[in-house]
Write an enzyme that holds these catalytic residues in place. Sequence first.
Site, short mmCIF file in Angstrom:
data_model
loop_
_atom_site.label_atom_id
_atom_site.label_comp_id
_atom_site.label_asym_id
_atom_site.label_seq_id
_atom_site.Cartn_x
_atom_site.Cartn_y
_atom_site.Cartn_z
N GLU A 61 -41.27 12.67 -4.62
CA GLU A 61 -41.07 11.65 -3.58
C GLU A 61 -41.28 12.21 -2.19
O GLU A 61 -41.70 11.51 -1.27
CB GLU A 61 -39.66 11.05 -3.70
CG GLU A 61 -39.46 10.12 -4.89
CD GLU A 61 -39.05 10.87 -6.16
OE1 GLU A 61 -39.05 12.12 -6.16
OE2 GLU A 61 -38.73 10.18 -7.16
N PHE A 123 -25.17 5.44 -13.28
CA PHE A 123 -26.27 6.39 -13.51
C PHE A 123 -27.33 6.24 -12.42
O PHE A 123 -27.79 5.14 -12.14
CB PHE A 123 -26.89 6.15 -14.88
CG PHE A 123 -28.07 7.04 -15.15
CD1 PHE A 123 -27.91 8.41 -15.26
CD2 PHE A 123 -29.35 6.50 -15.26
CE1 PHE A 123 -29.00 9.23 -15.49
CE2 PHE A 123 -30.45 7.32 -15.48
CZ PHE A 123 -30.28 8.70 -15.60
N GLN A 124 -27.71 7.34 -11.85
CA GLN A 124 -28.71 7.40 -10.77
C GLN A 124 -28.35 6.52 -9.59
O GLN A 124 -29.23 5.96 -8.93
CB GLN A 124 -30.12 7.07 -11.29
CG GLN A 124 -30.66 8.17 -12.21
CD GLN A 124 -32.16 8.08 -12.45
OE1 GLN A 124 -32.73 7.00 -12.43
NE2 GLN A 124 -32.80 9.22 -12.67
N LYS A 173 -31.54 -3.53 -8.61
CA LYS A 173 -32.47 -3.87 -9.70
C LYS A 173 -32.38 -5.35 -10.09
O LYS A 173 -33.39 -5.99 -10.38
CB LYS A 173 -32.18 -2.99 -10.92
CG LYS A 173 -33.25 -3.10 -12.00
CD LYS A 173 -33.05 -2.05 -13.09
CE LYS A 173 -34.16 -2.17 -14.13
NZ LYS A 173 -34.00 -1.15 -15.20
N MET A 472 -42.87 32.90 10.89
CA MET A 472 -42.17 32.60 12.13
C MET A 472 -40.76 33.18 12.11
O MET A 472 -40.28 33.72 13.11
CB MET A 472 -42.14 31.09 12.36
CG MET A 472 -41.70 30.68 13.75
SD MET A 472 -42.75 31.38 15.04
CE MET A 472 -43.84 30.00 15.41
#
Lengths: 584, 200
Positions: A61, A123-124, A173, A472
Amino acid sequence: MGQSNGPGDSRREMNGAGALWATLANHGITTVFGYPGGAIMPVYDALTFYPEVRHVLARHEQGAIHAAEGWAKATGEIGVCIATSGPGATNLVTGLADAMLDSVPLLAITGNVARHLMGTDAFQEADITGITLPITKHNYVVREVSELPRVIAEAIRIARSGRPGPVLVDIPKDIQLAAFAGEIPVPHARPEAPQPLPEVVARAQELLRSAQRPVMMLGGGTVDAAPELTALARAWDIPVITTLMGLGSFPSSDPLWLGMPGMHGSVAANRAISEADVLLGIGLRFDDRVTGRVNGFAPKASIIHVDLDAAEIGKIVRTHLPVRSDAREAALALTEGAQKLERPEWRAQIEEWKSRTVMPEHWGAGYAVKAVVDRLEPDDILSSDVGQHQMLAAQLARFEKPRRWINSGGLGTMGFGFPAAIGAGMAEPGVRSVVIAGDGGFQMTLQELATLKMYDIRNVKICIINNSFLGMVRQWQELFHEKRYSEVWLGDSNPDFVKLAEAYNVPGYRASNAEELPAAIDAWLNDPHSALLEVVVPNEHGVFPMVPAGAALYEMIETEAKAVSAEPTTSPTTAAATEEAKRA
Amino acid sequence: MTSETFQPQDHLISILVRDEPRVLTRITALFGRRGYNIRSLSVGNTEHPGVSRMTIVVSGDRGVVEQAIKQLEKLHDVVRIIDHSLEKYVDREMVLVKVSLTPETRVEVRQIAEDFRSRIVDVGRHALTFEVTGDEGKITAFIEQMRPFGILETMRTGRVALTRGSNADIPTQVYSGDSAALTPAVEPREEKARGVPNLF
């Protein structure tokens, strides 16, 4: 209205997911970047009925959102990305913060668990609107399916209007699945750009007229006003500095251009700021990397600050004349009645500073970056990742046009460059999209090599400047931590980048010295496919000039030789800078 | 009854916000993230459905308050901000104070409460609970007067304020009452910017 779920589909009524795609299509959105998952599956199902919208499957993502940012930065149009709930949504966080700091118009759509499960640690499930509250311009949870298209249209309007930014819309959902029977909204009209007040313009012109040592500074808010600002600078004969985000807003080939200001800015830009009596700053927010120590910034100047965002004016530096305005409108107003004034002493001084620019002549990262950027055409898009190579590219590349330079300015996001170059390359398939990355940053999002193959993207050219270090950080450790190189050595564990590219069916090239480099660049750029070039450079080169963190711009270290001779603890200034560096 | 008891570093502002989920978090998170200090905060509904009103006491110098207001202005849910330092206003705070009692102190405590026009809202064998409404100075003075007798508990509501005079902070023509109509009606920034010390 009983619309079908998509063209040619009369079997099902439209649901929330279909309404989402229909709204995006109505807004002219042709490409979205994303990654599916459980809580966004209805959206991916409905996608199959909307062939007019192309979905690009990233491999993470974070890759999707940076690609959307690259798209937006190259085109000025909104970038769109999609993720599922929980881990999918949290993987967007870095990109949202990046887009917030660089004012990128972005729409992030996330799925969430069904409404009856929200708040139960399902969940999730993650409270993504809570998580992203400080790093989005605005965000929404869609509570009713009837509101979904209106919310999407409003989100797009907010992301694009005024000072652009990221907006996140979280869609449970069950709302994606719920039947939708309303109207699909058309785009909002863009609001008129705020114009400067005539009396403020008059005062600004008075200041410019009386200035002996004027300088103009253009930031990221000026990229869509480049022609007007160029005319403004030439009409008044004012030298121009472009910040990291403003590179390209004024042509590098113009004698009035002084380069980039700040920590790794040019000698000319930083000295000019320090000596200027009038500083006209437009579309910039005076980031600390630009100003150095704030009470030593432009100490002799009256500052005119033009910005669309009132909250930026007076936030960091004292402003003598605040001008709330769109950059283009301000440029047009200030140009009217301009007077070209001869300021021979100022010009002579500036020419002397410009002559102090040191070009890399010996083999190293700077030499390699210069060899690559010298080969670019004005239309080519140049992206960078974050680190030494980024600063070298910003110093050495020449930009004649805006929106050809894409990098993570405000957040300094390692891993940004490569996926952003993919997004930019997909937005403009007719031009080369070149990315310069380091060996460290590239490994944060290298899995997007797969995206090149999957969509047959042929115009992305990846250049890895490999110094086997997190360069850096190593430079700071060298200067401010007595060379204690803590956890910055990558050499023993780096992959063979050429083989790695080949594993993803991307041709790979390599150069390890100045003799090999020109032929390797030729082969890499002329390859008909997207290709990777690894340039192996010496480990310990630094980027100079450099203003140590916490120092003023006039305290800059001009060359590497001077940095070596100035032991970190010998002067109070560098000692203070060391303290600052430790805090940073 | 206005600002004479104000600490010099306190600023009173009112924020009218759309009554959306998480709007309180949005406002307070902005203060937290930017390092602005909230001394008191009270929130309630307004006469307009869909619009809530917050009164916030911000501490900091003038620059901090101006920056806080400008940052708040950018929030999509913010309809209007009123900086009360720019006009005359009335403000009130309420406090519940539970004071411990003995037979010897009972009369004196009641007398003080009467002097402050306080109401007794709960009577116990060993304690009285008073309700006091007034400006910050009056409430502080009341608590100080009661302190020697033994304060068991206090709860202050935080200040609430309204601009004096007949002007409403939300012009009624802006509102049709439903919050969906709110968005376009209050869109112009000039409208929102009222009360902000204007630089432009």
